[in-house]
Scaffold this motif. Sequence first.
Motif, PDB file in Angstrom:
ATOM      1  N   TYR A  95       0.805  -1.225   0.000  1.00 50.63           N
ATOM      2  CA  TYR A  95       0.000   0.000   0.000  1.00 50.63           C
ATOM      3  C   TYR A  95       0.837   1.275   0.000  1.00 50.63           C
ATOM      4  CZ  TYR A  95      -4.255  -2.627   0.098  1.00 50.63           C
ATOM      5  OH  TYR A  95      -5.276  -3.464  -0.270  1.00 50.63           O
ATOM      6  N   ARG A 135      -1.678   1.002  -9.840  1.00 55.52           N
ATOM      7  CA  ARG A 135      -2.793   0.122 -10.186  1.00 55.52           C
ATOM      8  C   ARG A 135      -3.060   0.052 -11.682  1.00 55.52           C
ATOM      9  NH1 ARG A 135      -5.382  -2.011  -5.785  1.00 55.52           N
ATOM     10  NH2 ARG A 135      -4.046  -1.594  -3.989  1.00 55.52           N
ATOM     11  N   GLN A 152     -10.598   2.189  -9.459  1.00 58.33           N
ATOM     12  CA  GLN A 152      -9.632   1.101  -9.197  1.00 58.33           C
ATOM     13  C   GLN A 152      -8.410   1.181 -10.095  1.00 58.33           C
ATOM     14  OE1 GLN A 152     -12.887   0.605  -9.856  1.00 58.33           O
ATOM     15  NE2 GLN A 152     -13.799  -0.821  -8.375  1.00 58.33           N
ATOM     16  N   HIS A 189      -6.364   9.635  -8.918  1.00 58.81           N
ATOM     17  CA  HIS A 189      -7.011   8.709  -7.987  1.00 58.81           C
ATOM     18  C   HIS A 189      -7.523   9.441  -6.750  1.00 58.81           C
ATOM     19  CE1 HIS A 189      -7.040   5.996  -4.459  1.00 58.81           C
ATOM     20  NE2 HIS A 189      -7.819   5.303  -5.262  1.00 58.81           N
ATOM     21  N   LYS A 196     -11.288   9.533  -5.537  1.00 63.09           N
ATOM     22  CA  LYS A 196     -11.577   8.804  -4.282  1.00 63.09           C
ATOM     23  C   LYS A 196     -12.217   9.731  -3.257  1.00 63.09           C
ATOM     24  CE  LYS A 196     -11.208   4.917  -1.911  1.00 63.09           C
ATOM     25  NZ  LYS A 196      -9.986   4.227  -1.603  1.00 63.09           N
ATOM     26  N   PRO A 217     -21.307  -3.468  -5.309  1.00 65.40           N
ATOM     27  CA  PRO A 217     -20.791  -4.050  -4.056  1.00 65.40           C
ATOM     28  C   PRO A 217     -21.815  -4.052  -2.924  1.00 65.40           C
ATOM     29  CG  PRO A 217     -19.649  -1.975  -4.582  1.00 65.40           C
ATOM     30  CD  PRO A 217     -20.517  -2.291  -5.751  1.00 65.40           C
ATOM     31  N   ILE A 244     -22.851  -7.537  -0.628  1.00 65.17           N
ATOM     32  CA  ILE A 244     -22.842  -7.754   0.831  1.00 65.17           C
ATOM     33  C   ILE A 244     -23.718  -8.979   1.170  1.00 65.17           C
ATOM     34  CG2 ILE A 244     -23.316  -6.682   3.104  1.00 65.17           C
ATOM     35  CD1 ILE A 244     -22.774  -3.962   1.799  1.00 65.17           C
ATOM     36  N   PHE A 300     -12.899 -11.752  -0.734  1.00 61.89           N
ATOM     37  CA  PHE A 300     -11.953 -11.265  -1.748  1.00 61.89           C
ATOM     38  C   PHE A 300     -10.629 -11.973  -1.490  1.00 61.89           C
ATOM     39  CE2 PHE A 300     -11.503  -7.747  -4.767  1.00 61.89           C
ATOM     40  CZ  PHE A 300     -12.832  -7.423  -4.989  1.00 61.89           C
ATOM     41  N   LEU A 328      -5.090 -11.251   0.708  1.00 61.84           N
ATOM     42  CA  LEU A 328      -6.016 -10.676   1.704  1.00 61.84           C
ATOM     43  C   LEU A 328      -6.516 -11.770   2.640  1.00 61.84           C
ATOM     44  CD1 LEU A 328      -8.187  -8.285  -0.546  1.00 61.84           C
ATOM     45  CD2 LEU A 328      -6.070  -7.760   0.667  1.00 61.84           C
ATOM     46  N   GLN A 371     -11.154  -5.981   3.194  1.00 59.34           N
ATOM     47  CA  GLN A 371     -11.545  -5.069   2.120  1.00 59.34           C
ATOM     48  C   GLN A 371     -10.353  -4.185   1.728  1.00 59.34           C
ATOM     49  OE1 GLN A 371     -15.922  -5.110   4.064  1.00 59.34           O
ATOM     50  NE2 GLN A 371     -15.711  -3.543   2.512  1.00 59.34           N
ATOM     51  N   HIS A 413      -6.002   2.597  -2.163  1.00 59.26           N
ATOM     52  CA  HIS A 413      -7.118   1.901  -2.806  1.00 59.26           C
ATOM     53  C   HIS A 413      -7.975   1.095  -1.844  1.00 59.26           C
ATOM     54  CE1 HIS A 413      -6.364   2.818  -7.067  1.00 59.26           C
ATOM     55  NE2 HIS A 413      -5.116   3.007  -6.643  1.00 59.26           N
ATOM     56  N   CYS A 430     -10.921  -0.226   0.263  1.00 60.88           N
ATOM     57  CA  CYS A 430     -12.346  -0.206  -0.116  1.00 60.88           C
ATOM     58  C   CYS A 430     -13.053   1.054   0.394  1.00 60.88           C
ATOM     59  CB  CYS A 430     -13.025  -1.446   0.430  1.00 60.88           C
ATOM     60  SG  CYS A 430     -14.795  -1.457   0.142  1.00 60.88           S
ATOM     61  N   GLY A 441     -16.139   1.398   0.486  1.00 62.27           N
ATOM     62  CA  GLY A 441     -17.434   1.039   1.063  1.00 62.27           C
ATOM     63  C   GLY A 441     -17.330   0.191   2.328  1.00 62.27           C
ATOM     64  N   THR A 456     -20.431  -1.399   4.362  1.00 63.86           N
ATOM     65  CA  THR A 456     -20.526  -2.851   4.552  1.00 63.86           C
ATOM     66  C   THR A 456     -20.798  -3.179   6.019  1.00 63.86           C
ATOM     67  OG1 THR A 456     -18.880  -3.067   2.797  1.00 63.86           O
ATOM     68  CG2 THR A 456     -19.308  -5.033   4.127  1.00 63.86           C
TER      69      THR A 456
HETATM   70  C1  HEM Z   1     -19.308  -6.655  -0.034  1.00 63.13           C
HETATM   71  C2  HEM Z   1     -18.249  -6.520   0.696  1.00 63.13           C
HETATM   72  C3  HEM Z   1     -17.038  -5.854   0.135  1.00 63.13           C
HETATM   73  C4  HEM Z   1     -15.803  -6.391  -0.014  1.00 63.13           C
HETATM   74  C5  HEM Z   1     -15.356  -7.783   0.421  1.00 63.13           C
HETATM   75  C6  HEM Z   1     -14.980  -5.390  -0.633  1.00 63.13           C
HETATM   76  C7  HEM Z   1     -13.644  -5.548  -0.931  1.00 63.13           C
HETATM   77  C8  HEM Z   1     -12.887  -4.621  -1.591  1.00 63.13           C
HETATM   78  C9  HEM Z   1     -11.503  -4.793  -1.937  1.00 63.13           C
HETATM   79  C10 HEM Z   1     -10.661  -6.009  -1.593  1.00 63.13           C
HETATM   80  C11 HEM Z   1     -11.112  -3.690  -2.604  1.00 63.13           C
HETATM   81  C12 HEM Z   1      -9.752  -3.446  -3.249  1.00 63.13           C
HETATM   82  C13 HEM Z   1      -8.695  -3.030  -2.301  1.00 63.13           C
HETATM   83  C14 HEM Z   1      -7.402  -2.826  -3.039  1.00 63.13           C
HETATM   84  O1  HEM Z   1      -7.366  -2.866  -4.263  1.00 63.13           O
HETATM   85  O2  HEM Z   1      -6.377  -2.612  -2.387  1.00 63.13           O
HETATM   86  C15 HEM Z   1     -12.252  -2.819  -2.710  1.00 63.13           C
HETATM   87  C16 HEM Z   1     -12.223  -1.608  -3.361  1.00 63.13           C
HETATM   88  C17 HEM Z   1     -13.337  -0.824  -3.532  1.00 63.13           C
HETATM   89  N1  HEM Z   1     -14.582  -1.018  -2.994  1.00 63.13           N
HETATM   90 FE1  HEM Z   1     -15.137  -2.566  -1.840  1.00 63.13          FE
HETATM   91  N2  HEM Z   1     -15.734  -4.273  -0.874  1.00 63.13           N
HETATM   92  C18 HEM Z   1     -17.004  -4.499  -0.411  1.00 63.13           C
HETATM   93  C19 HEM Z   1     -18.047  -3.605  -0.387  1.00 63.13           C
HETATM   94  C20 HEM Z   1     -18.028  -2.366  -0.967  1.00 63.13           C
HETATM   95  C21 HEM Z   1     -19.125  -1.433  -0.947  1.00 63.13           C
HETATM   96  C22 HEM Z   1     -20.428  -1.669  -0.189  1.00 63.13           C
HETATM   97  C23 HEM Z   1     -18.760  -0.371  -1.716  1.00 63.13           C
HETATM   98  C24 HEM Z   1     -19.507   0.885  -2.039  1.00 63.13           C
HETATM   99  C25 HEM Z   1     -20.603   1.271  -1.417  1.00 63.13           C
HETATM  100  C26 HEM Z   1     -17.425  -0.633  -2.209  1.00 63.13           C
HETATM  101  C27 HEM Z   1     -16.706   0.199  -3.047  1.00 63.13           C
HETATM  102  C28 HEM Z   1     -15.390   0.003  -3.385  1.00 63.13           C
HETATM  103  C29 HEM Z   1     -14.648   0.909  -4.251  1.00 63.13           C
HETATM  104  C30 HEM Z   1     -15.166   2.159  -4.927  1.00 63.13           C
HETATM  105  C31 HEM Z   1     -13.350   0.386  -4.343  1.00 63.13           C
HETATM  106  C32 HEM Z   1     -12.182   0.965  -5.118  1.00 63.13           C
HETATM  107  C33 HEM Z   1     -11.344   1.849  -4.196  1.00 63.13           C
HETATM  108  C34 HEM Z   1     -10.101   2.398  -4.852  1.00 63.13           C
HETATM  109  O3  HEM Z   1      -9.640   1.837  -5.850  1.00 63.13           O
HETATM  110  O4  HEM Z   1      -9.583   3.404  -4.359  1.00 63.13           O
HETATM  111  N3  HEM Z   1     -17.013  -1.849  -1.730  1.00 63.13           N
HETATM  112  N4  HEM Z   1     -13.318  -3.382  -2.074  1.00 63.13           N
END
Ligand code: HEM
Length: 419
Positions: A61, A68, A87, A94, A98, A245, A249, A292, A320, A354, A363, A365, A367, A371
């Motif tokens: 990180y 990315r 992403q 970014h 973000k 996403p 959930i 994930f 992860l 996440q 990056h 998450c 959300g 969640t």
């Molecule tokens: C359902 C359960 C969820 C899991 C397991 C999860 C997991 C993840 C993971 C592993 C990443 C990438 C982290 C990385 O690349 O280092 C991510 C990125 C992201 N997630 Fe989630 N997520 C979840 C729910 C959500 C929710 C509810 C939202 C929006 C309301 C969301 C929006 C995003 C966004 C926008 C990114 C990209 C962030 C970035 O690239 O800066 N996620 N998530």
Amino acid sequence: MADTNNIPHEDGLDHSLNLLREGYMYILNRRRSFESDVFETRLLGKKAICMGGKEASEVFYDPDKFKRNGAAPKRAVETLFGKNGVQTLDGEAHRHRKQLFMSLMTPERLQILRDITEKQWDSALSQWEQMEQVVLYEDVQILLCRVACEWAGVAIKEDEVKKWTKELAALFEAAAGVGPMHWLGRNARNHVEQWIQELIEMVRDHKLVSSENTALHKFAWHRDINGELLDIETAAVEVINILRPIVAISIFINFIALAVHHYPEETKKLKNGDGKFAEMFIQEVRRYYPFFPFAAAMVKKDFTWNGFNFEEGTLTLLDLYGTNHDPKIWDNPDVLNPERFAGWEGSPFSFIPQGGGDYFMGHRCAGEWVTIEIMKVSLDYLANRKDFEVPDQDLSYSMVSIPSIPHSKVILQHVKRGM
Ligand code: HEM
């Protein structure tokens, strides 16, 4: 297994098939056999580095070391992420995008989300009481699709809720799919993008009034770092980055139901609690069950870490699931024990269901709070606010299929509103 470039490495031309066969355990198995948190392999015909654990996560990180752009496999972009989403961005572009995502996550917006989620659980319960059986995974997806659309300001016609639920779910169910599954995911992406693009156009043409603090409104009017409105395709991809996403959930909610069923002693502690134990329970569900498997990035420029050489352009996967099950971080990691979070001091690098690091600068998450809030409300309903029977069924889940969903999708019967 030889040792070149001082990183332990797997011999052979390509190990993509092993990754598919071993799923969540692929990186962890090799971290154990190499006795190293870092190893080199070949994936999709190219050299790749896999790593896991707290220190590895800190390096992964570090935005000076990894980027990315170009890291996500084409298949995942075609289904899960969409093109040009947050992403795939780096640096200032970014951070700027973000910031907008994080501006949707204020305490006020999260309170609205909780209220909507409660309303939808109440309404779903009224329906489920009339039904002999409920397939939790599918019915909760419908509930979450309603939550996601209302919260994001996306108008959805009542007779289209099932259709859009299925399409949104196909985006993440197909993420690691091959053949027909992948095609289903691609088709779903085309349909969903078209739907949201039309809504964004209507907002911009003032034909649709959208409430100011919603994702639809904010992305429709968002300007990039050059002051230009996002193109319609990218704005739609980002709104879908909220909707998809939230529907996903459903996977964690299935695992909550499993935990409630399999660990009655822990569930008892939820009754009349002050919410502290519920939070610990949720954290443990997010740590313990597979969701994930890894995050992907590219080495930005050559660097050396712990004596290992990382070459510019090398695909790197951060484990992860394996970091959340790392015995150097967690006592008895393969035991479900919410109490472990009682005195937990919190670390952005060791508990990473996440992703890790900083929400705004990296990056991680966007959300994660969404969640947790939706899971808390759902846990309260599943553990305290309704009664149900769990008929005989196959509640096992795969450690290979990504995402992993309990095989029966959790069937509940004779659902009744509880105390
Ligand atoms: C359902 C359960 C969820 C899991 C397991 C999860 C997991 C993840 C993971 C592993 C990443 C990438 C982290 C990385 O690349 O280092 C991510 C990125 C992201 N997630 Fe989630 N997520 C979840 C729910 C959500 C929710 C509810 C939202 C929006 C309301 C969301 C929006 C995003 C966004 C926008 C990114 C990209 C962030 C970035 O690239 O800066 N996620 N998530």
